[in-house]
Design a protein around this motif. Structure first.
Motif, PDB file in Angstrom:
ATOM      1  N   ARG A   5       0.845  -1.191   0.000  1.00  0.00           N
ATOM      2  CA  ARG A   5       0.000   0.000   0.000  1.00  0.00           C
ATOM      3  C   ARG A   5       0.885   1.246   0.000  1.00  0.00           C
ATOM      4  NH1 ARG A   5      -5.309  -1.181   1.985  1.00  0.00           N
ATOM      5  NH2 ARG A   5      -5.504  -3.346   2.659  1.00  0.00           N
ATOM      6  N   VAL A   6       0.562   2.170  -0.871  1.00  0.00           N
ATOM      7  CA  VAL A   6       1.202   3.481  -0.859  1.00  0.00           C
ATOM      8  C   VAL A   6       0.125   4.484  -0.480  1.00  0.00           C
ATOM      9  CG1 VAL A   6       2.386   5.257  -2.194  1.00  0.00           C
ATOM     10  CG2 VAL A   6       2.919   2.841  -2.580  1.00  0.00           C
ATOM     11  N   PRO A   7       0.152   4.963   0.764  1.00  0.00           N
ATOM     12  CA  PRO A   7      -0.940   5.826   1.219  1.00  0.00           C
ATOM     13  C   PRO A   7      -0.806   7.260   0.720  1.00  0.00           C
ATOM     14  CG  PRO A   7       0.602   5.439   3.007  1.00  0.00           C
ATOM     15  CD  PRO A   7       1.057   4.587   1.854  1.00  0.00           C
ATOM     16  N   LEU A   8      -1.933   7.845   0.362  1.00  0.00           N
ATOM     17  CA  LEU A   8      -1.998   9.286   0.205  1.00  0.00           C
ATOM     18  C   LEU A   8      -1.705   9.919   1.560  1.00  0.00           C
ATOM     19  CD1 LEU A   8      -5.369   9.394  -1.786  1.00  0.00           C
ATOM     20  CD2 LEU A   8      -3.065   9.529  -2.779  1.00  0.00           C
ATOM     21  N   ARG A   9      -1.286  11.154   1.537  1.00  0.00           N
ATOM     22  CA  ARG A   9      -1.038  11.840   2.810  1.00  0.00           C
ATOM     23  C   ARG A   9      -2.035  12.986   2.961  1.00  0.00           C
ATOM     24  NH1 ARG A   9       1.796  16.520   1.827  1.00  0.00           N
ATOM     25  NH2 ARG A   9       2.861  16.662  -0.188  1.00  0.00           N
ATOM     26  N   VAL A  10      -2.270  13.377   4.182  1.00  0.00           N
ATOM     27  CA  VAL A  10      -3.262  14.410   4.481  1.00  0.00           C
ATOM     28  C   VAL A  10      -2.576  15.749   4.674  1.00  0.00           C
ATOM     29  CG1 VAL A  10      -5.135  15.117   6.024  1.00  0.00           C
ATOM     30  CG2 VAL A  10      -4.714  12.676   5.608  1.00  0.00           C
ATOM     31  N   GLN A  11      -3.069  16.770   3.973  1.00  0.00           N
ATOM     32  CA  GLN A  11      -2.576  18.127   4.217  1.00  0.00           C
ATOM     33  C   GLN A  11      -3.102  18.598   5.563  1.00  0.00           C
ATOM     34  OE1 GLN A  11      -2.629  19.640  -0.451  1.00  0.00           O
ATOM     35  NE2 GLN A  11      -3.169  21.038   1.184  1.00  0.00           N
ATOM     36  N   THR A  12      -2.214  19.148   6.350  1.00  0.00           N
ATOM     37  CA  THR A  12      -2.580  19.513   7.719  1.00  0.00           C
ATOM     38  C   THR A  12      -2.792  21.006   7.923  1.00  0.00           C
ATOM     39  OG1 THR A  12      -0.236  19.603   8.311  1.00  0.00           O
ATOM     40  CG2 THR A  12      -1.400  17.514   8.688  1.00  0.00           C
ATOM     41  N   THR A  70     -11.744   9.486  -0.818  1.00  0.00           N
ATOM     42  CA  THR A  70     -11.172  10.780  -0.434  1.00  0.00           C
ATOM     43  C   THR A  70     -11.536  11.929  -1.365  1.00  0.00           C
ATOM     44  OG1 THR A  70      -9.141  10.501  -1.711  1.00  0.00           O
ATOM     45  CG2 THR A  70      -9.185   9.542   0.522  1.00  0.00           C
ATOM     46  N   GLY A  71     -11.977  11.629  -2.603  1.00  0.00           N
ATOM     47  CA  GLY A  71     -12.216  12.675  -3.582  1.00  0.00           C
ATOM     48  C   GLY A  71     -10.961  13.162  -4.279  1.00  0.00           C
ATOM     49  N   TRP A  72      -9.796  12.570  -3.943  1.00  0.00           N
ATOM     50  CA  TRP A  72      -8.527  12.928  -4.581  1.00  0.00           C
ATOM     51  C   TRP A  72      -8.581  12.604  -6.074  1.00  0.00           C
ATOM     52  CZ3 TRP A  72      -5.411   8.661  -6.276  1.00  0.00           C
ATOM     53  CH2 TRP A  72      -4.204   9.036  -6.881  1.00  0.00           C
ATOM     54  N   THR A  73      -7.945  13.440  -6.879  1.00  0.00           N
ATOM     55  CA  THR A  73      -7.852  13.182  -8.316  1.00  0.00           C
ATOM     56  C   THR A  73      -6.400  13.310  -8.774  1.00  0.00           C
ATOM     57  OG1 THR A  73      -8.238  15.504  -8.884  1.00  0.00           O
ATOM     58  CG2 THR A  73     -10.170  14.083  -8.728  1.00  0.00           C
ATOM     59  N   LEU A  74      -6.116  12.663  -9.876  1.00  0.00           N
ATOM     60  CA  LEU A  74      -4.802  12.767 -10.516  1.00  0.00           C
ATOM     61  C   LEU A  74      -4.845  13.836 -11.598  1.00  0.00           C
ATOM     62  CD1 LEU A  74      -3.696   9.065 -11.106  1.00  0.00           C
ATOM     63  CD2 LEU A  74      -2.320  10.806  -9.965  1.00  0.00           C
ATOM     64  N   SER A  75      -3.778  14.585 -11.742  1.00  0.00           N
ATOM     65  CA  SER A  75      -3.651  15.496 -12.871  1.00  0.00           C
ATOM     66  C   SER A  75      -3.095  14.733 -14.067  1.00  0.00           C
ATOM     67  CB  SER A  75      -2.720  16.658 -12.528  1.00  0.00           C
ATOM     68  OG  SER A  75      -1.381  16.190 -12.391  1.00  0.00           O
ATOM     69  N   ALA A  76      -3.267  15.304 -15.258  1.00  0.00           N
ATOM     70  CA  ALA A  76      -2.713  14.675 -16.454  1.00  0.00           C
ATOM     71  C   ALA A  76      -1.193  14.580 -16.358  1.00  0.00           C
ATOM     72  CB  ALA A  76      -3.129  15.462 -17.692  1.00  0.00           C
ATOM     73  N   GLY A 133     -14.319  20.644  15.608  1.00  0.00           N
ATOM     74  CA  GLY A 133     -13.502  19.440  15.569  1.00  0.00           C
ATOM     75  C   GLY A 133     -13.550  18.660  14.275  1.00  0.00           C
ATOM     76  N   VAL A 134     -14.157  19.227  13.216  1.00  0.00           N
ATOM     77  CA  VAL A 134     -14.243  18.530  11.930  1.00  0.00           C
ATOM     78  C   VAL A 134     -13.102  18.974  11.017  1.00  0.00           C
ATOM     79  CG1 VAL A 134     -15.567  18.314   9.795  1.00  0.00           C
ATOM     80  CG2 VAL A 134     -16.719  18.092  11.999  1.00  0.00           C
ATOM     81  N   THR A 135     -12.398  18.000  10.442  1.00  0.00           N
ATOM     82  CA  THR A 135     -11.377  18.253   9.422  1.00  0.00           C
ATOM     83  C   THR A 135     -11.902  17.738   8.095  1.00  0.00           C
ATOM     84  OG1 THR A 135      -9.580  18.015  11.028  1.00  0.00           O
ATOM     85  CG2 THR A 135      -9.008  17.800   8.696  1.00  0.00           C
ATOM     86  N   LEU A 136     -11.963  18.612   7.101  1.00  0.00           N
ATOM     87  CA  LEU A 136     -12.602  18.244   5.833  1.00  0.00           C
ATOM     88  C   LEU A 136     -12.140  19.190   4.741  1.00  0.00           C
ATOM     89  CD1 LEU A 136     -14.831  16.877   4.061  1.00  0.00           C
ATOM     90  CD2 LEU A 136     -16.441  18.539   5.031  1.00  0.00           C
ATOM     91  N   ALA A 137     -11.800  18.630   3.582  1.00  0.00           N
ATOM     92  CA  ALA A 137     -11.501  19.431   2.403  1.00  0.00           C
ATOM     93  C   ALA A 137     -12.547  19.128   1.335  1.00  0.00           C
ATOM     94  CB  ALA A 137     -10.111  19.114   1.863  1.00  0.00           C
ATOM     95  N   ALA A 164      -5.347  26.285   2.962  1.00  0.00           N
ATOM     96  CA  ALA A 164      -6.727  26.297   2.487  1.00  0.00           C
ATOM     97  C   ALA A 164      -7.263  24.898   2.208  1.00  0.00           C
ATOM     98  CB  ALA A 164      -6.834  27.161   1.224  1.00  0.00           C
ATOM     99  N   ARG A 165      -6.368  23.948   1.925  1.00  0.00           N
ATOM    100  CA  ARG A 165      -6.786  22.580   1.599  1.00  0.00           C
ATOM    101  C   ARG A 165      -6.507  21.615   2.746  1.00  0.00           C
ATOM    102  NH1 ARG A 165     -10.193  20.935  -1.722  1.00  0.00           N
ATOM    103  NH2 ARG A 165      -9.005  19.100  -2.367  1.00  0.00           N
ATOM    104  N   ALA A 166      -6.500  22.114   3.973  1.00  0.00           N
ATOM    105  CA  ALA A 166      -6.311  21.227   5.123  1.00  0.00           C
ATOM    106  C   ALA A 166      -7.392  20.151   5.121  1.00  0.00           C
ATOM    107  CB  ALA A 166      -6.372  22.028   6.416  1.00  0.00           C
ATOM    108  N   GLY A 167      -6.956  18.909   5.296  1.00  0.00           N
ATOM    109  CA  GLY A 167      -7.879  17.781   5.251  1.00  0.00           C
ATOM    110  C   GLY A 167      -7.942  17.102   3.905  1.00  0.00           C
ATOM    111  N   ALA A 168      -7.288  17.683   2.885  1.00  0.00           N
ATOM    112  CA  ALA A 168      -7.247  17.059   1.561  1.00  0.00           C
ATOM    113  C   ALA A 168      -6.200  15.953   1.539  1.00  0.00           C
ATOM    114  CB  ALA A 168      -6.928  18.093   0.491  1.00  0.00           C
ATOM    115  N   TRP A 169      -6.494  14.899   0.803  1.00  0.00           N
ATOM    116  CA  TRP A 169      -5.553  13.802   0.628  1.00  0.00           C
ATOM    117  C   TRP A 169      -4.809  14.015  -0.689  1.00  0.00           C
ATOM    118  CZ3 TRP A 169      -5.393   9.297   3.918  1.00  0.00           C
ATOM    119  CH2 TRP A 169      -6.286   9.354   5.002  1.00  0.00           C
ATOM    120  N   VAL A 170      -3.484  13.908  -0.643  1.00  0.00           N
ATOM    121  CA  VAL A 170      -2.658  14.188  -1.816  1.00  0.00           C
ATOM    122  C   VAL A 170      -1.641  13.063  -2.003  1.00  0.00           C
ATOM    123  CG1 VAL A 170      -2.936  16.684  -1.670  1.00  0.00           C
ATOM    124  CG2 VAL A 170      -1.060  15.574  -0.439  1.00  0.00           C
ATOM    125  N   LEU A 171      -1.175  12.940  -3.222  1.00  0.00           N
ATOM    126  CA  LEU A 171      -0.234  11.882  -3.571  1.00  0.00           C
ATOM    127  C   LEU A 171       1.201  12.319  -3.314  1.00  0.00           C
ATOM    128  CD1 LEU A 171       0.364   9.120  -4.939  1.00  0.00           C
ATOM    129  CD2 LEU A 171       0.439  10.360  -7.120  1.00  0.00           C
TER     130      LEU A 171
END
Length: 403
Positions: free
Chosen positions: A137-144, A179-185, A318-322, A147-154
């Motif tokens: 498994r290669v996990p996405l990481r969470v921005q902490t 997570t709603g994460w997307t890849l760019s071209a 207490g909610v973290t969400l992007a 403006a995008r805190a809570g977003a999962w990124v590669l």
């Protein structure tokens, strides 16, 4: 029984859903499907097929008419190549999950190394495990912060380091569930170039391609590996009628393959399901031919659902969400609630709110919750947030909820 089958985890989402069996008062957002019924003209096409007596076997790879419609649909999204180019690269499958499993059966042998980007729908890792592979498994990481805190990124460097000449297959789902994460071209090109060097197959789950809310593509669809790969590249792309056409229960999907694999997949379909039901394929053909009446309106509505739910959740303490760029899910964390499975069960029992636990998708998503916002009536989303807010206010103060 094979040991790997015995050790497969049961669905934690269904485990939560079982808490609400027999209860009509639960607001259910746990499964990955809209609560909107398949459009009438699609259902009517299936009824007409049955009334015409189309109850017999079909071609392993799917009805010619359906494959033509898929080819035309694919050309519309990826116009660099014509429909005739796509036709010989298509296999109709009995659901997207069946297509993904067929790909694993085709490519993966016992002892192979497979890399999966997570969090992800659990089947994506389990299918290779069933084939006897070693899964990394290669996990996405969470921005902490920001403006995008809570977003999962590669973490691209981590992914490329995990893919070596010993890696048989990379499995990636983008837009991503949960997570709603997307890849760019550009990221897709980087991954493809690396996999060309290592000889690694890419299995791309792109079933949420049309459920995309960013405005960086001309066709309204998320970036696809089909736009960067050559026909003979080691790339298989899986699609489904479930999400974009409101056809989850119909169990129909398709694969886009290198031409050299099409016949092999056809043989495997014979040994798995023989073929998809003709009446379902007739319905899907009409869905594609009249897709302009379904998908654009659906995407606009889902954007409205997202834009309704996300601010309400963010306003809770207490909610973290992007904000997700694709898919149909809000993926969020509640501070101090690390046992998300227990929390999800308590929310059903105590608040009448049904959410999916993040741990259903990967260990690194423990403590997160997935909320499917594909609701016909956005008022239900507000009602759900009110229930969550009331439950949070009723918690004992200080630290973890006592379970």
């Amino acid at each position: 029984m094979r040991r790997v089958v015995e050790q497969l985890e049961a669905s934690r989402i269904r485990e939560v859903a079982n808490e609400g069996l027999g209860r009509d008062d639960v607001l259910k957002f746990w499964f990955g499907e809209s609560d909107e019924v398949t459009p009438a003209f699609i259902r009517d096409a299936a009824v007409a097929s049955l009334q015409a007596g189309e109850t017999f076997y079909a071609h392993n790879l799917g009805l010619h008419e359906l494959r033509e419609s898929i080819a035309t649909y694919t050309e519309g999204l990826h116009p660099a190549r014509t429909a005739s180019h796509w036709f010989d690269r298509l296999a109709v499958t009995s659901g997207g999950v069946n297509g993904l499993m067929l790909a694993a059966q085709t490519l993966v042998e016992s002892g192979d190394e497979v890399v999966v980007v997570t969090p992800a729908w659990p089947n994506l890792a389990a299918q290779s495990l069933i084939m006897g592979a070693k899964v990394t498994r290669v996990p996405l990481r969470v921005q902490t912060d920001g403006a995008r805190a809570g977003a999962w990124v590669l973490d691209m460097n981590a992914l490329l380091a995990a893919i070596t000449p010993a890696t048989r297959m990379l499995v990636v789902n983008a837009p991503n569930n949960p997570t709603g994460w997307t890849l760019s071209a550009a990221e897709q090109r980087t991954i493809l170039d690396h996999c060309r060097r290592t000889g690694t197959w890419i299995l791309a789950d792109e079933v949420y391609e049309r459920l995309y809310f960013a405005s960086d593509t001309a066709n309204g669809a998320a970036p696809s590996f089909l736009d960067v790969a050559e026909p003979d590249d080691r790339v298989i792309v899986a699609h489904s009628f479930s999400k974009s056409f409101l056809m989850t229960g119909w169990r129909l999907g398709w694969l886009v393959l290198p031409p050299a694999l099409t016949d092999a997949i056809g043989k495997l379909i014979e040994y798995n399901t023989s073929c998809a039901p003709v009446f379902v394929q007739r319905a899907a053909t009409v869905a594609l031919q009249r897709g302009g009446e379904v998908t654009p309106a659906l995407v606009n509505h889902l954007r409205h659902c997202r834009d309704t739910l996300v601010p309400l959740l963010r306003a809770l303490p207490g909610v973290t969400l992007a904000e997700p760029f694709g898919g149909m899910y809000a993926f969020f964390r509640l501070d101090g609630q690390d046992d998300c499975l227990a929390v999800a069960k308590r929310l059903v029992r105590e608040a009448g709110l049904g959410l999916a636990p993040g741990s259903a998708f990967s260990p690194e998503a423990a403590g997160w919750l997935r909320w499917c916002f594909a609701s016909r009536d956005t008022r239900r989303l507000g009602q759900g947030v009110e229930r969550l807010s009331g439950w949070l206010q009723a918690r004992p103060s200080g630290g973890q909820t006592r379970l």
